[in-house]
Design an enzyme around this catalytic site. Structure first.
Site, PDB file in Angstrom:
ATOM      1  CG  ASP A   1      34.862  74.099  35.888  1.00  0.00           C
ATOM      2  OD1 ASP A   1      33.670  74.090  36.253  1.00  0.00           O
ATOM      3  OD2 ASP A   1      35.712  74.882  36.355  1.00  0.00           O
TER       4      ASP A   1
ATOM      5  CD  GLN B   1      31.603  80.796  37.419  1.00  0.00           C
ATOM      6  OE1 GLN B   1      30.679  81.578  37.207  1.00  0.00           O
ATOM      7  NE2 GLN B   1      32.038  80.546  38.641  1.00  0.00           N
TER       8      GLN B   1
ATOM      9  CB  CYS C   1      39.617  78.848  43.485  1.00  0.00           C
ATOM     10  SG  CYS C   1      38.991  78.696  45.157  1.00  0.00           S
TER      11      CYS C   1
ATOM     12  CE  LYS D   1      30.924  78.827  41.245  1.00  0.00           C
ATOM     13  NZ  LYS D   1      31.288  78.045  42.431  1.00  0.00           N
TER      14      LYS D   1
ATOM     15  CG  HIS E   1      38.114  76.682  40.346  1.00  0.00           C
ATOM     16  ND1 HIS E   1      38.245  75.811  41.405  1.00  0.00           N
ATOM     17  CD2 HIS E   1      37.399  77.740  40.814  1.00  0.00           C
ATOM     18  CE1 HIS E   1      37.628  76.321  42.468  1.00  0.00           C
ATOM     19  NE2 HIS E   1      37.124  77.493  42.136  1.00  0.00           N
TER      20      HIS E   1
END
Length: 459
Positions: free
Chosen positions: A245, A248, A414, A271, A166
């Site tokens: 990261d 997700q 992104c 999220k 990202h």
């Protein structure tokens, strides 16, 4: 050749020009249950239906159609319990935290710090002192870049990433590299469109210059899942730190920072059913303790003199000024909600739904889905980025919204470097969460087929 989007804006009366029959059910279902299937498999299939009443936003009409929300990789919807937590804070104990002695301030402080402990428990951190509240995951990555990166990276040191990252992962380290003379190394994809782990190992072992590995846990475009625990082991063997990261992954599966062994991990509240405006950084206590402040101001100090200041211990050291109090409390409520369902149940249900989405999209001709194909041994996240031959993804997303009330995302998500690597400028993306259902996918697929038929009729 790059397609140009039409970006058509249809008037409401335009619906009359297109026959709008109820989408017929698509019969590509969940895999058949064997005789040995457990009752929990049957119960998990009901998760989407049982949780939908908790999300009032889903029960509405958009453009004369029932809303089908399939943009969860961008942001999730919020359950009533989270909305109530925010309202309760602002209505009954709104106050600044940590320095007030009156009841409202003490109550706000208790709830704010309780939220931090809930997040720590959720990712199995050693303690709440390893959880720093930030505005979002982007700020959390920038915190590490400026507070750790500028002090620990030197000219020639290597920062290893993948081409699938990202922008919020790539850009801060580009800035750090420019300031320190360190070098960014990018891992490419395999033929199956997953990051090449053999290439990653080769970079780590060839010259022994890697000081930091920055990777996603789950790709927001490819839906692929990286074996973070293995990668951490390889990185630590050469003395490198690892930042993950997890935007997700934390909302969709169990994430255990102790098991993964990561040095840093970031995620965003919005999220994972929580409010916008707050995220968190997990950092190992010994690493956080060695880092200088990111921002200066109130709350992050011990004493301030005219000539110098002394700084608080983490996490306060990295939380200058009045924090997003209500939002952090809302995040705590979101953690309660997700924990009440159980992340194993969510992951199990979404695995079924992910496979169903992928199989259903594969039934459409002239469509390319990016990322690996799911299999018995390979989990693919519940999202699909795709393109349709000679139809721009923005036209697809616009038509689905205006004609059928189906919300998906179009653009580069992104992840411009990844799209360039794939040879496209943008893609459409449908992404699911546990409150989505098989019927949502059916509606999307039927609407997508009609959308493609409409646009190809002009060709």
């Amino acid at each position: 050749m790059e397609l140009e989007a039409m970006v058509l804006k249809f008037p409401l009366s335009f619906k009359r020009l297109i026959p709008k029959t109820p989408p017929s059910p698509i019969r590509l279902g969940f895999r058949k249950l064997s005789a040995s299937s457990s009752p929990t498999t049957l119960q998990s299939a009901l998760l989407g239906h049982s949780t939908r009443p908790d999300f009032p936003i889903l029960d509405q009409t958009v453009n004369a159609s029932k809303l089908v929300y399939l943009d969860n990789a961008a942001t999730s919807q919020k359950p009533t319990s989270v909305l109530n937590a925010l309202q309760t804070y602002y209505q009954t104990y709104n106050s600044n935290v940590h320095r007030g002695i009156h009841w409202l301030s003490a109550k706000a402080t208790d709830e704010y710090e309780l939220a931090r402990q809930k997040v720590a428990n959720f990712v199995n951190s050693t303690g709440s002192g390893e959880i720093v509240f930030t505005r979002n995951a982007t700020e959390a990555i920038n915190l590490v870049a400026y507070s750790w990166g500028l002090d620990n990276l030197r000219a020639g040191d290597e920062i290893v990433l993948t081409v699938a990252e990202h922008h919020s992962v790539i850009v801060p380290w580009q800035i750090v590299a420019q300031k320190t003379g360190s070098v960014l190394k990018f891992v490419s994809l395999t033929e199956k469109q997953v990051p090449n782990l053999e290439e990653l190992k080769e970079i780590l072992n060839s010259r022994q210059k890697t000081k930091l590995v920055v990777i996603h846990h789950v790709s927001n475009v490819l839906g692929s899942v990286l074996p973070v625990e293995e990668i951490v082991g390889w990185a630590h063997d050469v003395g490198a730190k690892v930042l993950v990261d997890a935007c997700q992954s934390v909302p969709h599966m169990e994430v255990d920072v102790k098991t993964l062994g990561v040095d840093f991990l970031v995620a965003s509240s919005h999220k994972m059913c929580g409010p916008t405006g707050v995220g968190f950084l997990y950092g190992k206590s010994e690493v956080l303790g060695s880092m200088r402040p990111f921002l200066g101001g109130g709350e992050m100090i011990v004493d301030v003199f005219l000539e110098h200041s002394t700084y608080a211990e983490p996490p306060s050291r990295f939380e200058a000024g009045t924090p997003a109090i209500g939002e952090a409390i809302g995040l705590g409520a979101a953690v309660d909600y997700l924990s009440g369902i159980g992340m194993k149940s969510i992951h199990k249900y979404e695995t079924e739904l992910a496979n169903y989405l992928y199989e259903s999209l594969c039934s459409i001709s002239k469509i390319e889905i990016y990322g690996p194909k799911p299999s018995e041994t390979l989990f693919r996240a519940a999202l699909c980025s795709f393109n349709v031959n000679n139809v721009h993804p923005t036209d697809i997303a616009t038509f689905l919204d205006q004609q059928y009330g189906v919300a998906i995302r179009s653009g580069h998500h992104c992840a411009q470097p990844l799209h360039r690597y794939l040879g496209v400028s943008s893609s459409a993306r449908a992404s699911l969460y546990f409150y989505n259902t098989k019927e949502d996918v059916d509606t999307f697929i039927a609407a997508l087929k009609e959308t493609i038929s409409f646009f190809t009729s002009f060709q």
